[in-house]
Design an enzyme around this catalytic site. Sequence first.
Site: not given
Length: 474
Positions: A173, A246, A280, A377
Site C-alpha cells: 500500500k 522504520e 528519514c 522532526e
Amino acid sequence: MKQFNLLINGNSISTTEHFDIINPANKSVVAQSPKANIEHLNDAVAAANAAFPKWSALTYQQRRDLLIKIADIIESNGDELMQLLTKEQGKPLKGFANLGSGFEFGGTLAWIRATASMELAPEVIQDNETARIELHRKPLGVIGSITPWNYPLLISIWHIIPALLTGNTVVLKPSEMTPLTVLRFGELIKDILPAGVLNIVSGDGSIGASMSSHQDIQKIVFTGSTATGKAIMKSASVNLKRLTLELGGNDAAIVLEDADIKAITPKIFATAFINNGQTCAALKRLYVHESVHDELCTALTSMAGNMKTGNGLVEDTDFGPLQNKKQFEIVNSLAEDARKNGANFLCGGEVIDDSGYFYPITLVNNIKDGTRLVDEEQFGPILPIIKFSNIEDAINSANRLSFGLGGSVWSTDIEKAQQIASRLECGTVWINNHAMIQPDAPFGGVKASGFGVEFGLDGLKEFTSIQTVQISKS
Ligand code: NAD
C-alpha cells in the site's frame, strides 16, 4: 488524464472511488488514484496467499531471474517514471547534486539488482558423530508493505524485493499522497511475476490499518511516522504479526573543533537538505563547536545563496516544493516558533512564492535544545545550528530525544570521532558524512525510530523464520 489501477492477482483493477493526487509545485491535479476498499484488500491478500506455495517453492535463482527482469523493464521506462515521480512528489528531475528523481530512480535499479544477487544459504551449526544440525530460513507468507511519500518508489522496492527474493508474496500500500509512480510500476511489471505474487492497493491510512489487523498477513514492513508505527504495532498483535518499523528520526551531527570546515561544508549541506530535508536519515540538528561555528555558518549560508527552489520539471531547479500542505504548515510553524524564541535566521524563513508548497533553504542559529525546531522532526529544508563548547554537552544533546535513527561526528581525528560516535544512541553512525546508505549495509533505528533492519543479509533475514533441522546420527 491517464488512468491508474490497482494490481490484484495479476490483473489491473479499476475502482469506483478515486482521490485526487496533487502536484505540490502548482497545486493542480496530476491524476486520480484508485481508492481500494476492504474487499479489494481481502482479494489482494487472498491472491497473495494462493500464490505463496508455488512462489516459495522456486529456487533463489528462479526468483532472482524474475526480479532482475523487473529492473530491466523499469529501466527502459525511466523517463516516464521520473516525470511522474517529480509531478506527484515534487522533487526535481535532476536537482542539487543530482539528488532528485533521477537519484531515486537510479537507486531503485541499483537496489533491485544488488538485493536480488543475495541469498540466505542454510547454515551448519554442528556436524559430528552425534548429530548434524542445520539452520534453514523459511519465508513467512504474505507480507504487508506500507510506505510513505518521501521516496515512493525506492522505499517500496526496499520492502518488496527482499520479501519476494526470500519467497514471500506481497500486498503493497503506497502513501495516499504519492501512489501514482508505484501504481504505474505495478502495471509495467505485472506480466513478469506470477499472478498474486505482488499486489498493489492504493488508499489512505484506513487500508493500512486493515492490513495491520488482517489475519492472513504474516508480517508488516512499515516506513513512516512513529505515531503510525505505534498504531500498527497495537493492531498487529491480532495474529502475532512480525514487524519491521522504520520510523521517524531527528539525527544529530556533531562538528568538532578540528573539523576541516571547507571540506565538510558541501557534505553537511547535501545531507541536511537531501530531498528538501524530507529524508528519514537527513541531518536534522547540527551541533557545532564554538571555535568553528561562525566559519561553518558563513560557509553554509554562502552555499544556500546559490540554490534555486521551484518547479522540479524546470531544468535548473535545485530543490522542489514540500510534498504536501500539511508538511508545509509544519515547517512554517516550526520556523515561526523559532523566531518567537529569538533564533537568528541566517537565510530563508520567508515564503516568497505560494503557487506551490515552496519553502526556501533555511539556516537558523542562536537556537537551543528545547525549541520545537530542534526537538521535533522538521522533515523540511530548515536546519537548526546549535553552538557548543563542551563535547559532553553535545553528546547529551544528541541523545536526549526519543529518536535514534542516525547520527554523525565530523573531525580530522578519526579515532576521537569514533569514540564519540560509539556513544551516540542510534542505529547508524557516520564519521565525516551523514545519510549514506547502500544495499549491503544494514540500516534501521533504535528507540522511537523503530526496530528491525533493512538491506544486506540481515535485511533478508527479517522476511524469514528459522527452522532448525536436527539429524540424529547415534
Ligand atoms: P505516515 O506515518 O503518516 O504514513 C505512512 C504510511 O502509513 C502511509 O501509507 C499511510 O497511509 C499509512 N498509515 C496511516 N495511518 C495508518 C494506520 N493507522 N495504520 C497503518 N497504516 C497507516 O508517514 P508519512 O507522513 O507518509 O512519512 C513521513 C514520516 O516517515 C517521517 O516521520 C519520516 O521520518 C518517516 N520516514 C522514515 C523512514 C525510515 O526509514 N526510518 C523513511 C522515510 C520516512
